[in-house]
Design an enzyme around this catalytic site. Structure first.
Site, PDB file in Angstrom:
ATOM      1  N   SER A  78     -30.666   2.694  10.930  1.00 19.09           N
ATOM      2  CA  SER A  78     -31.881   3.483  10.675  1.00 19.09           C
ATOM      3  C   SER A  78     -31.475   4.804  10.067  1.00 19.09           C
ATOM      4  O   SER A  78     -30.510   5.427  10.525  1.00 19.09           O
ATOM      5  CB  SER A  78     -32.643   3.791  11.980  1.00 19.09           C
ATOM      6  OG  SER A  78     -33.663   4.757  11.727  1.00 19.09           O
ATOM      7  N   TYR A 148     -40.295   8.086  11.730  1.00 16.26           N
ATOM      8  CA  TYR A 148     -39.076   7.912  12.527  1.00 16.26           C
ATOM      9  C   TYR A 148     -39.427   7.783  14.015  1.00 16.26           C
ATOM     10  O   TYR A 148     -39.020   6.824  14.675  1.00 16.26           O
ATOM     11  CB  TYR A 148     -38.168   9.122  12.289  1.00 16.26           C
ATOM     12  CG  TYR A 148     -36.835   9.069  13.008  1.00 16.26           C
ATOM     13  CD1 TYR A 148     -35.880   8.110  12.685  1.00 16.26           C
ATOM     14  CD2 TYR A 148     -36.531  10.004  14.001  1.00 16.26           C
ATOM     15  CE1 TYR A 148     -34.644   8.087  13.325  1.00 16.26           C
ATOM     16  CE2 TYR A 148     -35.296   9.991  14.641  1.00 16.26           C
ATOM     17  CZ  TYR A 148     -34.359   9.031  14.307  1.00 16.26           C
ATOM     18  OH  TYR A 148     -33.137   9.007  14.944  1.00 16.26           O
ATOM     19  N   ARG A 189     -29.512  17.790   7.962  1.00 16.74           N
ATOM     20  CA  ARG A 189     -29.558  18.193   9.369  1.00 16.74           C
ATOM     21  C   ARG A 189     -28.983  19.602   9.492  1.00 16.74           C
ATOM     22  O   ARG A 189     -28.184  20.050   8.656  1.00 16.74           O
ATOM     23  CB  ARG A 189     -28.792  17.198  10.235  1.00 16.74           C
ATOM     24  CG  ARG A 189     -29.508  15.845  10.269  1.00 16.74           C
ATOM     25  CD  ARG A 189     -28.860  14.854  11.203  1.00 16.74           C
ATOM     26  NE  ARG A 189     -28.072  13.859  10.510  1.00 16.74           N
ATOM     27  CZ  ARG A 189     -27.768  12.659  10.994  1.00 16.74           C
ATOM     28  NH1 ARG A 189     -28.192  12.285  12.180  1.00 16.74           N
ATOM     29  NH2 ARG A 189     -27.027  11.808  10.312  1.00 16.74           N
TER      30      ARG A 189
HETATM   31  P1  NAD Z   1     -26.785   7.461   9.446  1.00 18.12           P
HETATM   32  O1  NAD Z   1     -27.881   7.621   8.461  1.00 18.12           O
HETATM   33  O2  NAD Z   1     -25.472   8.099   9.148  1.00 18.12           O
HETATM   34  O3  NAD Z   1     -26.508   5.932   9.766  1.00 18.12           O
HETATM   35  C1  NAD Z   1     -27.511   4.949   9.724  1.00 18.12           C
HETATM   36  C2  NAD Z   1     -26.944   3.706   9.057  1.00 18.12           C
HETATM   37  O4  NAD Z   1     -27.946   2.681   9.053  1.00 18.12           O
HETATM   38  C3  NAD Z   1     -26.541   3.953   7.597  1.00 18.12           C
HETATM   39  O5  NAD Z   1     -25.237   3.478   7.360  1.00 18.12           O
HETATM   40  C4  NAD Z   1     -27.585   3.166   6.810  1.00 18.12           C
HETATM   41  O6  NAD Z   1     -27.116   2.739   5.557  1.00 18.12           O
HETATM   42  C5  NAD Z   1     -27.906   2.040   7.777  1.00 18.12           C
HETATM   43  N1  NAD Z   1     -29.195   1.393   7.529  1.00 18.12           N
HETATM   44  C6  NAD Z   1     -30.403   1.976   7.347  1.00 18.12           C
HETATM   45  N2  NAD Z   1     -31.353   1.037   7.118  1.00 18.12           N
HETATM   46  C7  NAD Z   1     -30.725  -0.158   7.163  1.00 18.12           C
HETATM   47  C8  NAD Z   1     -31.143  -1.505   7.006  1.00 18.12           C
HETATM   48  N3  NAD Z   1     -32.420  -1.820   6.722  1.00 18.12           N
HETATM   49  N4  NAD Z   1     -30.238  -2.496   7.111  1.00 18.12           N
HETATM   50  C9  NAD Z   1     -28.938  -2.217   7.363  1.00 18.12           C
HETATM   51  N5  NAD Z   1     -28.470  -0.958   7.530  1.00 18.12           N
HETATM   52  C10 NAD Z   1     -29.354   0.058   7.433  1.00 18.12           C
HETATM   53  O7  NAD Z   1     -27.369   8.025  10.826  1.00 18.12           O
HETATM   54  P2  NAD Z   1     -26.632   8.278  12.226  1.00 18.12           P
HETATM   55  O8  NAD Z   1     -26.742   9.712  12.528  1.00 18.12           O
HETATM   56  O9  NAD Z   1     -25.318   7.631  12.265  1.00 18.12           O
HETATM   57  O10 NAD Z   1     -27.624   7.518  13.224  1.00 18.12           O
HETATM   58  C11 NAD Z   1     -27.348   6.186  13.639  1.00 18.12           C
HETATM   59  C12 NAD Z   1     -28.391   5.729  14.635  1.00 18.12           C
HETATM   60  O11 NAD Z   1     -28.384   6.596  15.772  1.00 18.12           O
HETATM   61  C13 NAD Z   1     -29.814   5.732  14.095  1.00 18.12           C
HETATM   62  O12 NAD Z   1     -30.489   4.600  14.598  1.00 18.12           O
HETATM   63  C14 NAD Z   1     -30.405   6.992  14.663  1.00 18.12           C
HETATM   64  O13 NAD Z   1     -31.799   6.888  14.830  1.00 18.12           O
HETATM   65  C15 NAD Z   1     -29.682   7.101  16.008  1.00 18.12           C
HETATM   66  N6  NAD Z   1     -29.627   8.508  16.453  1.00 18.12           N
HETATM   67  C16 NAD Z   1     -28.779   9.388  15.854  1.00 18.12           C
HETATM   68  C17 NAD Z   1     -28.764  10.707  16.284  1.00 18.12           C
HETATM   69  C18 NAD Z   1     -27.827  11.734  15.681  1.00 18.12           C
HETATM   70  O14 NAD Z   1     -27.900  12.903  16.054  1.00 18.12           O
HETATM   71  N7  NAD Z   1     -26.928  11.381  14.792  1.00 18.12           N
HETATM   72  C19 NAD Z   1     -29.625  11.124  17.303  1.00 18.12           C
HETATM   73  C20 NAD Z   1     -30.502  10.193  17.845  1.00 18.12           C
HETATM   74  C21 NAD Z   1     -30.473   8.875  17.435  1.00 18.12           C
END
Ligand code: NAD
Length: 320
Positions: A78, A148, A189
């Site tokens: 996501s 989101y 961010r």
């Molecule tokens: P990110 O954007 O770096 O990683 C998300 C990954 O998901 C990317 O590699 C993207 O290409 C992939 N992706 C998106 N849509 C896709 C699809 N349809 N099919 C296959 N792959 C897909 O973000 P992140 O910070 O690493 O976050 C990862 C997860 O953790 C997310 O679900 C996010 O909601 C959750 N999260 C992150 C944080 C944070 O602070 N980083 C906080 C809360 C929740």
């Protein structure tokens, strides 16, 4: 984990890439599924060629098939930064809904455990502080952030339905703001933005009057928390975050000082529905998982700034 086979969706993203790395260190085989919407193969290039690692380009919202045994699915696909999900609103809703449906279908088919990467954003602009897992949240269903927040709330509901009505072994991690090396300098961010601006000597842009708070968790701690949840039999939801809360102005000044920068702070418009406060109550994670964050913000920010300094000077920089 040793000997198990794990599917990491969104494994080429920021958090996903650390999970892939750590799982391999623990002796697991990893299948990383990603469509590279906001992630990049570069995040996992150091793992490519290892027998325990497979990178598969796959859009989770389409057909998903993984041949062979799967013991665990970490569903992290996501967009996560506001700039990304506002640029990809429909894709974000689709991966939170259809993508989660397919990840749960895979877990059901393989009798695997699934951990959903949910978010503190399910609490919206919270009326309870700090936030406990029992709090239902305060989310505007038609505001810009809803693509989101509501996708993740739906993903939690779907995961719970698969758990309760189909007996799938699931868990929900409500992850709070996580930061560290490998974030994209332009992902929008606050931490990568402030660090980039401080290192380049540009004004540090703080939204609103800077009094809104966030609680920031270093990536190694978040990964430890997610893996502790994966290895437990707890369904959650459980908060994974660092309760060290600070205002955005304090965060900007801390980053400026640690970077040895003299950038001025500039106040700009606050985004619509931006939460005023954010702090996890982590007592449930301590009690059920024996987990608590260990890296204090100054140590974590220093490591992150060091990485950004090298990244911004690299000819292969992803600083775009
Ligand atoms: P990110 O954007 O770096 O990683 C998300 C990954 O998901 C990317 O590699 C993207 O290409 C992939 N992706 C998106 N849509 C896709 C699809 N349809 N099919 C296959 N792959 C897909 O973000 P992140 O910070 O690493 O976050 C990862 C997860 O953790 C997310 O679900 C996010 O909601 C959750 N999260 C992150 C944080 C944070 O602070 N980083 C906080 C809360 C929740």
């Amino acid at each position: 984990m040793k000997g198990s086979r794990v599917v990491v969706t969104g494994g080429a993203g920021f958090l996903g890439s650390y999970l892939c790395e750590r799982l391999i260190e623990k002796g697991a085989a990893v299948v990383c599924l990603d469509n590279f919407l906001t992630g990049s193969p570069r995040n996992v290039e150091h793992l490519i060629g290892r027998p325990a690692f497979r990178l598969v380009e796959c859009d989770l919202t389409g057909f998903v098939h993984v041949p062979g045994q799967v013991d665990l699915v970490l569903h992290f696909a996501s967009a996560a930064s506001p700039a990304d999900y506002l640029r990809h609103p429909i894709e974000t809703l689709k991966v939170g809904s259809m993508g989660t449906l397919h990840a749960l279908g895979l877990a059901a088919e393989k009798s695997a455990r699934l951990v959903l990467a949910s978010t503190s954003e399910v609490y919206g602009d919270p009326l309870e502080h700090p936030q406990k897992e029992t709090y239902w949240g305060n989310v505007n269903p038609v505001g810009p952030r809803s693509v989101y927040d509501e996708a993740k709330r739906f993903a939690e509901a779907l995961t719970t339905a698969y758990h309760d009505s189909r007996g799938v072994d699931t868990a929900i991690a409500r992850i709070f703001n996580t930061y560290g090396p490998r974030m994209r300098p332009h992902d929008g961010r606050a931490i990568p933005t402030f660090i980039r601006q401080a290192l380049l000597g540009e004004p540090i842009t703080v939204t609103g009057d800077g009094s809104q708070t966030r609680s920031i968790c270093y990536v190694d701690d978040t990964v430890d928390g997610v893996l502790a949840l994966a290895e437990s039999d707890f369904a959650g939801p459980v908060n994974i975050g660092n309760p060290a809360e600070m205002s955005m102005s304090d965060l900007a000044e801390t980053i400026r000082d640690l970077a040895g920068s003299s950038s001025p702070v500039r106040f700009i418009d606050r985004p619509v529905d931006d939460p005023a406060v954010r702090r996890p109550d982590t007592s449930l994670a301590e009690e059920r998982l024996g987990w608590r964050p260990r890296v204090d913000p100054v140590t974590g920010l220093r490591r992150t700034i060091d990485w950004f300094e090298k990244e911004l000077n690299s000819p292969y920089s992803v600083a775009s």
